[in-house]
Design a protein around this motif. Sequence first.
Motif, PDB file in Angstrom:
ATOM      1  N   LEU A 117      12.564  80.349 -23.361  1.00 29.84           N
ATOM      2  CA  LEU A 117      12.169  80.399 -24.835  1.00 29.84           C
ATOM      3  C   LEU A 117      10.729  80.114 -24.781  1.00 29.84           C
ATOM      4  O   LEU A 117       9.926  80.696 -25.706  1.00 29.84           O
ATOM      5  CB  LEU A 117      12.963  79.118 -25.475  1.00 29.84           C
ATOM      6  CG  LEU A 117      12.863  79.055 -27.042  1.00 29.84           C
ATOM      7  CD1 LEU A 117      13.301  80.251 -27.609  1.00 29.84           C
ATOM      8  CD2 LEU A 117      13.332  77.824 -27.572  1.00 29.84           C
ATOM      9  N   TYR A 123       9.223  76.134 -30.036  1.00 29.06           N
ATOM     10  CA  TYR A 123       9.544  77.489 -29.909  1.00 29.06           C
ATOM     11  C   TYR A 123      10.891  77.693 -30.651  1.00 29.06           C
ATOM     12  O   TYR A 123      11.089  79.073 -30.731  1.00 29.06           O
ATOM     13  CB  TYR A 123       9.551  77.615 -28.547  1.00 29.06           C
ATOM     14  CG  TYR A 123       8.078  78.339 -28.005  1.00 29.06           C
ATOM     15  CD1 TYR A 123       7.826  79.656 -28.043  1.00 29.06           C
ATOM     16  CD2 TYR A 123       7.148  77.357 -27.457  1.00 29.06           C
ATOM     17  CE1 TYR A 123       6.560  80.071 -27.818  1.00 29.06           C
ATOM     18  CE2 TYR A 123       5.991  77.853 -27.035  1.00 29.06           C
ATOM     19  CZ  TYR A 123       5.567  79.054 -27.216  1.00 29.06           C
ATOM     20  OH  TYR A 123       4.388  79.634 -26.842  1.00 29.06           O
ATOM     21  N   SER A 124      11.631  76.868 -30.334  1.00 26.10           N
ATOM     22  CA  SER A 124      13.141  76.936 -30.967  1.00 26.10           C
ATOM     23  C   SER A 124      13.064  77.180 -32.340  1.00 26.10           C
ATOM     24  O   SER A 124      13.883  77.951 -32.963  1.00 26.10           O
ATOM     25  CB  SER A 124      14.033  75.778 -30.582  1.00 26.10           C
ATOM     26  OG  SER A 124      15.283  75.791 -31.073  1.00 26.10           O
ATOM     27  N   ASP A 130      11.598  80.477 -33.252  1.00 23.10           N
ATOM     28  CA  ASP A 130      12.591  81.577 -32.815  1.00 23.10           C
ATOM     29  C   ASP A 130      13.684  81.754 -33.982  1.00 23.10           C
ATOM     30  O   ASP A 130      14.571  82.631 -33.573  1.00 23.10           O
ATOM     31  CB  ASP A 130      13.071  81.280 -31.629  1.00 23.10           C
ATOM     32  CG  ASP A 130      13.571  82.400 -30.882  1.00 23.10           C
ATOM     33  OD1 ASP A 130      13.501  83.463 -30.844  1.00 23.10           O
ATOM     34  OD2 ASP A 130      14.802  82.360 -30.316  1.00 23.10           O
TER      35      ASP A 130
END
Length: 598
Positions: free
Chosen positions: A71, A102-103, A106
């Motif tokens: 990720l 980032y999660s 995303d």
Amino acid sequence: MTASYKQLADAFKVEGADHDKITSPEATIENFKSRSRTASLKILKETRRIDNNRLGIPVYYSICGHDAGRLTGTRKQMGKGVTPALAEASAVMELAERFSLYSFMDNESNIFKTTFEKIDNEKKCEAISFDLLLKSVETNNVANPYSSKEKEKLLRIFSMLELKWVKAFNHTTCKEIFIPMDWFFMINEFNGSSAGNCHEEAICQGACEIIERHVSAIVCKSKNLDIPSIDPDSVTNPSNVDLIRKFHNAGIKIYINDFSLNTGVPTIGVLAYDPSTFPDSSEIVWTAGTAPSPDKALSRALTEVAQLAGDFNTSSNYVASGLPKYKTLEEASHIIDPIEKGESSKISLGELPDISSSNIKDEVEAIINAMKKLGFELIIVDTTDPRLCIPACYTVVPGAQFRERAENSSIPMFAARHVYSNNAPEKACDILEKISLIMPDQYCIEFYLGLCNMELQEYNKALVNLEAAMQMNPSIQDIPSICSYTGICLKELGDYKRAIELLEHGVSIDDERPDLYNLLGFCHFQLKEHETSISYFEKVLKITPASGIDHASIASNYRELGNFEKALDYYEMALNLDPSLDFAKENMIRLKKQVNHP
């Protein structure tokens, strides 16, 4: 969408502990591992202490597991602290904040894509004001620098962008708002990303990081600024006294300054170097720390020095962020000389502002009030991953300064970058041309038009754009990039001598750019100037020693010079660093056959 922070809660620190958290570092580490297991996420592979104990100040890596590595695109995070447990917990939470950020970005359910002019109508929550968006790109913190006509043009440009809007909470105005996450990340990147044992810890850390970057940028821009030195003998906190002793025992010279300026929040700068190893196997390290208390600010700065320095004897090469990395003592003389000669104004650590409290909620509120006095608003995006459940946030303070930001940053500059990064080159060219009609003679527009044409392999067109950008008074820090891309165009067109001229001009401004040296090495190779080519690829390796492609390029030069043994050595080093270099593998096999090498 993830709920934003709406109300701060009491968050009492562990009493008598050598840290400012609500739980022990051991509990922090175990909680992270437990929640990762419960969520069936491979975030952390292992933690590893990496210092060689010369200083006795622990530094840790947190090695990414598969899910985090995939990720984030990174392999490890670093952490530091006054004890091994604190350093390991720091490394783990660095990983938690990066994974969570980032999660969050995303996850499409967190994001609403639209333009600025449509967001208020399409969502019931109001958007961030355009005045704050203008402040987000200012570099001099000037209030209302635009005429109404200029502001209207900038609004038209900004409204062309389809942005990724997310919910946030403005703690200064106590309002939930939408902000363009991709816009702020493009400007600030990871600055302000944080995680904690509770929301208040995460907010406090993120806000302190923004303040640290802000005052560091101001200190960098004005070498004549009065930044008092702090008398080390005034330090009484036992762990800080021990940290200073460890530096002195290792022969490290340290210079401590008060960077708090007018913020009302303590920030301390520490510059350090080792006379016995500099410059052969160590660097000058200059960094800063911000925290609600002067003691914690000093601790963060000192442990950050240890993290970046690599024990001052390992030839480590740290990446500068908030403060520049000086290569010579002369460059650092404005910090070193006044303290050495006793000419700087000297203060005690106790004279710095102190907004600390046993309740982190009170500290966050004090930071909000301090920033409000400076005309800043504290905006928080809750980036907590719902699977990991480690409190995390992304802090935005429009108008806060960052050293890394271009001096002439503006709405057109970042709009052009956004258009180039988020559209196919044909569409990007079309939008950039429209922006150019609204505000002509902007070098950033020509620069990104050049990049679009390069992607289309229209190198002659790109060359026209990039040469035009160079004639439009670009920021000095942007000139090396313009030279680099112009050099690529000339290289592709086979004009190596002209490319070399431009690339050397870029190096004269910034001699830490491996892309410039790599291109110079390639052009000299094409001109069969192999000794010169090798010298440039060696300059790349001084900056990025693990670059397999540059080892392979040196090998090819030695091959052309007939020094086959050295060529084979460098091809082997290249493949050890990067086994995917098929051309190096083929060249090595061919060369071994040619010289009958086993």
